[in-house]
Design an enzyme around this catalytic site. Structure first.
Site, mmCIF file in Angstrom:
data_model
loop_
_atom_site.group_PDB
_atom_site.id
_atom_site.type_symbol
_atom_site.label_atom_id
_atom_site.label_comp_id
_atom_site.label_asym_id
_atom_site.label_seq_id
_atom_site.Cartn_x
_atom_site.Cartn_y
_atom_site.Cartn_z
ATOM 1 N N CYS A 5 44.834 77.491 52.781
ATOM 2 C CA CYS A 5 45.150 78.835 52.268
ATOM 3 C C CYS A 5 45.450 78.761 50.770
ATOM 4 O O CYS A 5 45.071 79.662 50.011
ATOM 5 C CB CYS A 5 46.322 79.447 53.032
ATOM 6 S SG CYS A 5 45.859 80.127 54.649
ATOM 7 N N ASN A 82 37.177 69.339 64.020
ATOM 8 C CA ASN A 82 38.185 68.559 64.734
ATOM 9 C C ASN A 82 39.277 69.498 65.225
ATOM 10 O O ASN A 82 39.697 70.405 64.494
ATOM 11 C CB ASN A 82 38.792 67.499 63.805
ATOM 12 C CG ASN A 82 37.768 66.468 63.368
ATOM 13 O OD1 ASN A 82 36.853 66.158 64.112
ATOM 14 N ND2 ASN A 82 37.914 65.954 62.157
ATOM 15 N N HIS A 95 38.373 74.433 60.084
ATOM 16 C CA HIS A 95 37.365 74.035 59.091
ATOM 17 C C HIS A 95 36.222 73.326 59.784
ATOM 18 O O HIS A 95 36.416 72.592 60.757
ATOM 19 C CB HIS A 95 37.967 73.161 57.993
ATOM 20 C CG HIS A 95 38.744 71.971 58.476
ATOM 21 N ND1 HIS A 95 40.018 72.077 58.970
ATOM 22 C CD2 HIS A 95 38.427 70.660 58.548
ATOM 23 C CE1 HIS A 95 40.454 70.886 59.325
ATOM 24 N NE2 HIS A 95 39.510 69.999 59.093
HETATM 25 P P1 5GP Z 1 40.486 67.079 59.370
HETATM 26 O O1 5GP Z 1 40.894 65.638 59.472
HETATM 27 O O2 5GP Z 1 41.672 68.004 59.443
HETATM 28 O O3 5GP Z 1 39.375 67.453 60.275
HETATM 29 O O4 5GP Z 1 39.843 67.219 57.929
HETATM 30 C C1 5GP Z 1 40.565 67.508 56.783
HETATM 31 C C2 5GP Z 1 39.671 67.193 55.619
HETATM 32 O O5 5GP Z 1 40.221 67.784 54.454
HETATM 33 C C3 5GP Z 1 39.561 65.685 55.329
HETATM 34 O O6 5GP Z 1 38.189 65.288 55.391
HETATM 35 C C4 5GP Z 1 40.148 65.534 53.918
HETATM 36 O O7 5GP Z 1 39.472 64.570 53.132
HETATM 37 C C5 5GP Z 1 40.024 66.933 53.369
HETATM 38 N N1 5GP Z 1 41.053 67.295 52.393
HETATM 39 C C6 5GP Z 1 42.388 67.130 52.534
HETATM 40 N N2 5GP Z 1 43.037 67.597 51.464
HETATM 41 C C7 5GP Z 1 42.077 68.083 50.633
HETATM 42 C C8 5GP Z 1 42.153 68.727 49.342
HETATM 43 O O8 5GP Z 1 43.208 68.953 48.750
HETATM 44 N N3 5GP Z 1 40.966 69.086 48.784
HETATM 45 C C9 5GP Z 1 39.772 68.863 49.397
HETATM 46 N N4 5GP Z 1 38.679 69.251 48.768
HETATM 47 N N5 5GP Z 1 39.679 68.286 50.611
HETATM 48 C C10 5GP Z 1 40.825 67.902 51.215
HETATM 49 ZN ZN ZN Z 2 45.645 78.371 56.170
#
Ligand code: 5GP
Ligand code: ZN
Length: 118
Positions: A5, A82, A95
């Site tokens: 957000c 995920n 996402h």
């Molecule tokens: P999840 O593990 O929740 O499926 O994926 C979260 C994703 O968000 C990860 O691939 C991580 O690298 C990415 N991510 C986390 N923090 C940030 C951020 O501040 N900026 C960007 N561009 N990606 C992020």
């Molecule tokens: Zn949010």
């Protein structure tokens, strides 16, 4: 306010690739493939568990437009979301990971203990 957000609000910078009134696509900070984009709804939804069919329908169109824009539609790509602890969800804002740009190994995000319980 959750991390994604804050990215939507512009409080945290991101490398944006595409956006419309409902979705934002930006490059993952820690890419797992030559192309690694994240697609998020602008209205906060915790995970796929809470998403409605209308949002999924518009997410589909948005992702199809995005993969054409970055030219991976023909070469192929993977869409992953995920969900929860076992799914490895770290950010609790729905996402979709869009991964492409090279031949992906089957194993990305899928390593699991096949004897695990739920
Ligand atoms: P999840 O593990 O929740 O499926 O994926 C979260 C994703 O968000 C990860 O691939 C991580 O690298 C990415 N991510 C986390 N923090 C940030 C951020 O501040 N900026 C960007 N561009 N990606 C992020
Ligand atoms: Zn949010």
């Amino acid at each position: 306010m959750c991390l994604f957000c804050k990215i939507i609000e512009g409080d945290i910078p991101s490398n944006k690739e595409l956006e419309d009134e409902n979705f934002l696509a930006f490059h993952d900070i820690n890419p797992k493939a030559p192309v690694h984009l994240l697609v998020i709804p602008k209205n906060h939804v915790d995970s796929f568990n809470e998403v409605g069919p209308d949002m999924m329908a518009s997410a589909t169109s948005f992702i199809q437009k995005l993969v054409k824009k970055v030219n991976i539609d023909k070469s192929g790509y993977r869409v992953i979301t995920n969900i929860g602890d076992n799914g490895g969800q770290e950010v609790k804002h729905l996402h979709f990971h869009i991964l492409g740009g090279s031949k992906l190994k089957w194993g990305h995000f899928t390593d699991a203990d096949t004897k695990g319980s739920f």
